[in-house]
Design a protein around this motif. Sequence first.
Motif: not given
Length: 460
Positions: A12-13, A39-41, A105-106, A110-111
């Motif tokens: 979650i974010v 890490n991906r962003v 991030l979504v 991420a939710r």
Amino acid sequence: MATYLRRVDDTIVALATPQGVGAIAVIRLSGKEAIQMANRVFFGKNLEVQASHTIHFGTIRDGDRIIDEVLVSLFVAPHSFTKENVVEISTHGSSYIVNQVLRLLVRQGARPAEPGEFTQRAFLNGQFDLAQAEAVADLIHSDSETSHQAALHQMRGGFSSDIRELREKLIHFASMIELELDFTEEDVEFASRDDLRLLVEKLLRVVEQLISSFDLGNVIKNGVPTVIAGKPNAGKSTLLNALLNEEKALVSDIAGTTRDSIEDEITLGGVVFRFIDTAGLRETTDTIEAMGVSRTREKMKSASLILYLFDLGDTDLVEINRDLNKLENIGVPFIKVANKLDKGNPQFINILKEAHPDTLFISAGKKENLEELKEKILEQVNLDKFRTGNTVVTNIRHFDSLTRTRESLLDVLGGLDQEVSNDFLAMDIRRSLHYLGEITGEITTDDLLANIFSKFCIGK
Ligand SMILES: Nc1nc2c(ncn2[C@@H]2O[C@H](COP(=O)(O)OP(=O)(O)OP(=O)(O)O)[C@@H](O)[C@H]2O)c(=O)[nH]1
Ligand SMILES: [Mg+2]
């Protein structure tokens, strides 16, 4: 509140700092994949191989586009608030940046978190019990020294540990008595009734002490309700404004200006007071004013303190004595405050000082002697009881469960007195256990959880 039992295995974010422009904003991610997603962003060090509790500088990018320079804090499970992997990204505090990072991030899977979801995960993962989780919400909302102390104490364990220990002992008795049920023929006694009585009595003492702390707890959380009452034109609204340092209530020389009650809070000596200005007390034929007057009477009855205000230039001893008599009948502590000292008749002031030496003389209009009044108000609430490190119950839900616990514990005692059969005794003990468990969250329902956590804000 529709989709309550939320998934707990996803990431979650949410923005953890307030909405709006600030120097920095913190975006929080929690869940199994929190670190990989970040890490991906994130461009800088490889976050997946960094130690827990470290901070890293780098950029957040959407493809080639740099969104911001950020600091990333890592908390590797289980060493985090939620006991999951947690990443906190500190960005510059623009809502544009925040929205870009959240969307990014979504897109990584991420939710967006629901209100209170981080705290709910902390609870579900055993970081703390329900009473402590609720204290997190209280702590966030506490705005005075005393409410802060009460919330902090509760969050750090408060009465939860006492209750948990006694509850475990009671569980032991319940199972022993249930075991006896299997041996009814043999007439054995695994659980000493005397020991059970001692334990129940001890629990009752704890529960009763917690119940009686609720009055105080309520006051700490919601402020001491202090009603300013008196005849029309005594200067009640002027006094409210002077105490608040703000023109909150309308003031005029027309008697009957205030009709509905007006309230606001100020903090004196670390305690929040909720001052309530009311419609002046008099017989009136005006329907609306009469409604205001009856509301004043209700407010006076439910107040913790009344400031009885009168106009030195517009009263006499007979009237004052009559009013004070009525006040005594209400049974709420009150302070006698003589207003408009600036135009008071010295002779009358002397008479009054003789008849009622505890009268405080002020001028609300000229802001004279207000400090003395504040001191007197503080004296009245007996600060010592606020300052003790004792546990206070500030939460109505806990209060309810404690009250029910008390009832069922009294039933257990009654059952012991009357030597009721084991199955009845076991039932009453189980009922006590149920209500005790409700407080700390050993016993919960989805509705209860939904209700508690929906009161949090998003990001908490
Ligand atoms: N001289 C003097 N006048 C004051 C003082 N305090 C209030 N007044 C005046 O008294 C009048 C009534 O004041 P309010 O504060 O409206 O009185 P109230 O008790 O709220 O009256 P209601 O709302 O009608 O019940 C106003 O004209 C105020 O300016 C004071 O200390 N000295
Ligand atoms: Mg008024």
